[in-house]
Design an enzyme around this catalytic site. Structure first.
Site, PDB file in Angstrom:
ATOM      1  CB  SER A 101      50.134  34.852  40.588  1.00 46.86           C
ATOM      2  OG  SER A 101      50.659  35.447  39.436  1.00 46.86           O
ATOM      3  CE  LYS A 156      52.734  33.174  38.319  1.00 48.25           C
ATOM      4  NZ  LYS A 156      53.239  34.511  38.661  1.00 48.25           N
ATOM      5  CE1 TYR A 166      51.123  31.727  34.456  1.00 47.41           C
ATOM      6  CE2 TYR A 166      50.964  33.476  32.816  1.00 47.41           C
ATOM      7  CZ  TYR A 166      51.196  33.064  34.117  1.00 47.41           C
ATOM      8  OH  TYR A 166      51.481  34.002  35.083  1.00 47.41           O
ATOM      9  CE1 TYR A 174      54.427  36.644  42.216  1.00 52.51           C
ATOM     10  CE2 TYR A 174      53.017  38.135  43.426  1.00 52.51           C
ATOM     11  CZ  TYR A 174      53.183  37.139  42.500  1.00 52.51           C
ATOM     12  OH  TYR A 174      52.112  36.646  41.859  1.00 52.51           O
ATOM     13  CB  VAL A 209      47.539  40.927  39.713  1.00 52.96           C
ATOM     14  CG1 VAL A 209      49.035  41.068  39.916  1.00 52.96           C
ATOM     15  CG2 VAL A 209      47.217  40.079  38.503  1.00 52.96           C
TER      16      VAL A 209
HETATM   17  N1  GLN Z   1      48.117  36.890  34.609  1.00 51.37           N
HETATM   18  C1  GLN Z   1      49.108  37.586  35.344  1.00 51.37           C
HETATM   19  C2  GLN Z   1      50.448  37.497  34.630  1.00 51.37           C
HETATM   20  O1  GLN Z   1      50.814  36.458  34.205  1.00 51.37           O
HETATM   21  C3  GLN Z   1      49.217  37.016  36.719  1.00 51.37           C
HETATM   22  C4  GLN Z   1      50.149  37.823  37.563  1.00 51.37           C
HETATM   23  C5  GLN Z   1      49.894  37.769  39.041  1.00 51.37           C
HETATM   24  O2  GLN Z   1      48.820  37.437  39.532  1.00 51.37           O
HETATM   25  N2  GLN Z   1      50.883  38.201  39.790  1.00 51.37           N
HETATM   26  O3  GLN Z   1      51.147  38.490  34.464  1.00 51.37           O
END
Ligand code: GLN
Length: 438
Positions: free
Chosen positions: A64, A67, A188, A240, A258
């Site tokens: 993430s 993003k 993505y 988050y 993550v």
């Molecule tokens: N690939 C993960 C997802 O889209 C990324 C989530 C994350 O890093 N929080 O669910």
């Protein structure tokens, strides 16, 4: 000196390496196979100088942390109006993979949750998924200052197990946010599977800290306006549903993933990259959060901590007499400025036996900067050299703190003591004027 920063970071890594709370992400097998003890920390100064500690060069998937960078690219290539029409800028308070949109606008609440991130991919123009992805890959690489590669296994697993993201993308299609959910998802999943190290994350953060110019390569990768918007959304939504807590305790725009990474930005000053794959319940790296909290507090990195920009600079450097170099500073001296001073003195140290730091023109100084400058006289002494301070207002070292023999009220006094020492060397005598109270 610059060593002090390195030692500080090493001590921080050693301290938090003992924390084994948290769990590896387990939604795909590849993430459960990583070494749970991995722990890397990199700090990039605004000029691109790096401090690395622990497993700073271990690769992991960006997840993430992609993003904010895709959001920045979408803003750059499609413009803020088109982006704002599809993605909000409000914190959601939801988990990152919540299947939700804003109840009034029917658009994702922000670009830091999956819904907004998937919409951001659709706003990167491209005739095919490959074209879109190569723009994204090239942009992240320009921010990191090296080409970033795909982890094919993670990509395959993300794609195979991505039903929740498919649910989000199809929901967005039903609300008219995007038209080609499968193509957008493919990109993505690929962007989440790019491999980075904590060094890359620090460089990417430093590029944002420098308003879009990579300090290492000197290349402008995006505009200051885009960076400002991106950092704003990172502040409010980057961690988050932990965002409020994060802003209060750490106060740096940041993004976690993550894969165990965190990137944190102190605008105008520095970038931080962290890696430790054990995650808390929100999906943030446990040690990463602890280390960021500690650094923010101990180094005074909260972005609301100072009312004025840290713009201390070295005003002049010159040799007073043979072997004696004078560093004149002015402006506001915060951690990042003091670090720069420490590193400059460090770099020059072959060329002098006495360094005189003249802080008489410094307007403001904070405690982390004070500690760093005070520590410099000790480390210089350890190296068989002498560090003297010209500090008439006792701004750096308060009287009675055990540094009296190296603190002087005037530059002339300090130069004279330095000359005696280079002739001698006998310990310099204290030269405080009667006006400086002690
Ligand atoms: N690939 C993960 C997802 O889209 C990324 C989530 C994350 O890093 N929080 O669910």
């Amino acid at each position: 000196m610059a060593d002090l920063v390195q030692r500080y970071l090493d001590a921080l890594v050693a301290e938090f390496a003992c924390v084994t709370d948290g769990a590896l992400a387990d939604y795909i097998p590849e993430l459960t196979e990583v070494d749970p003890t991995g722990f890397g920390l990199t700090l990039s100064a605004a000029d691109g100088f790096l401090y690395e500690s622990g497993d700073a060069r271990t690769e992991f998937t960006i997840q993430s942390i992609s993003k904010p960078f895709t959001y920045a690219l979408a803003l750059d290539l499609s413009g803020p109006e088109a982006v704002d029409a599809k993605i909000g800028v409000e914190p959601s308070g939801d988990a990152f993979n919540e299947i939700s949109v804003d109840e009034h606008t029917k658009a994702p609440k922000n670009a830091m949750i999956n819904a907004g991130a998937i919409a951001a991919v659709s706003l990167v123009p491209g005739a095919s998924p490959d074209e879109r992805f190569s723009k994204i890959q090239e942009f992240y690489s320009a921010c990191a200052g090296r080409p970033l590669d795909l982890d094919e296994d993670v990509y395959r697993s993300e794609k195979e197990t991505g039903d929740r993201n498919r649910a989000i993308a199809y929901m967005l299609t039903s609300f008219g946010v995007l038209a080609d959910p499968d193509d957008v998802l493919d990109v993505y999943f690929r962007q989440c599977s790019l491999k980075v190290t904590s060094v890359d994350l620090a460089r990417m953060a430093a590029t944002l800290a420098r308003a879009g110019t990579n300090p290492q390569t000197g290349r402008r990768v995006t505009s200051a306006k885009v960076v400002q918007r991106t950092l704003s959304v990172m502040v409010t939504c980057g961690m988050y549903n932990g965002a409020g807590d994060w802003v209060s305790a750490v106060g740096m725009p940041a993004k976690s993933g993550v894969g165990g990474g965190i990137t944190a930005v102190l605008p105008g000053q520095l970038g931080i990259g962290l890696y430790s794959p054990l995650l808390d319940g929100r999906g943030n790296s446990v040690r990463g959060v602890l280390a960021c909290r500690a650094m923010s507090e101990q180094l005074g990195l909260h972005f609301l901590n100072v009312s004025r920009e840290s713009r201390a600079t070295i005003r002049a450097v010159y040799s007073a007499v043979d072997g004696v170099r004078v560093y004149e500073m002015h402006g506001d001296l915060m951690f990042a400025g003091a670090e720069k001073v420490a590193r400059t003195v460090d770099r020059d140290s072959d060329g002098f036996s006495v360094a005189i730091l003249d802080v008489s023109r410094v307007d403001t100084i904070n405690d982390p900067a004070r500690l760093l400058l005070a520590g410099m006289s000790t480390t210089l002494r350890e190296a068989g050299k002498l560090g003297l301070l010209v500090d008439p207002d006792a701004a750096v070292i308060r009287p009675g703190r055990g540094f009296d023999d190296v603190v002087f009220s005037t530059l002339d006094d300090a130069v004279e003591a330095a000359r005696l020492w280079t002739d001698g060397p006998t310990p310099p005598r204290r030269r405080r004027s009667a006006s400086s109270s002690d």
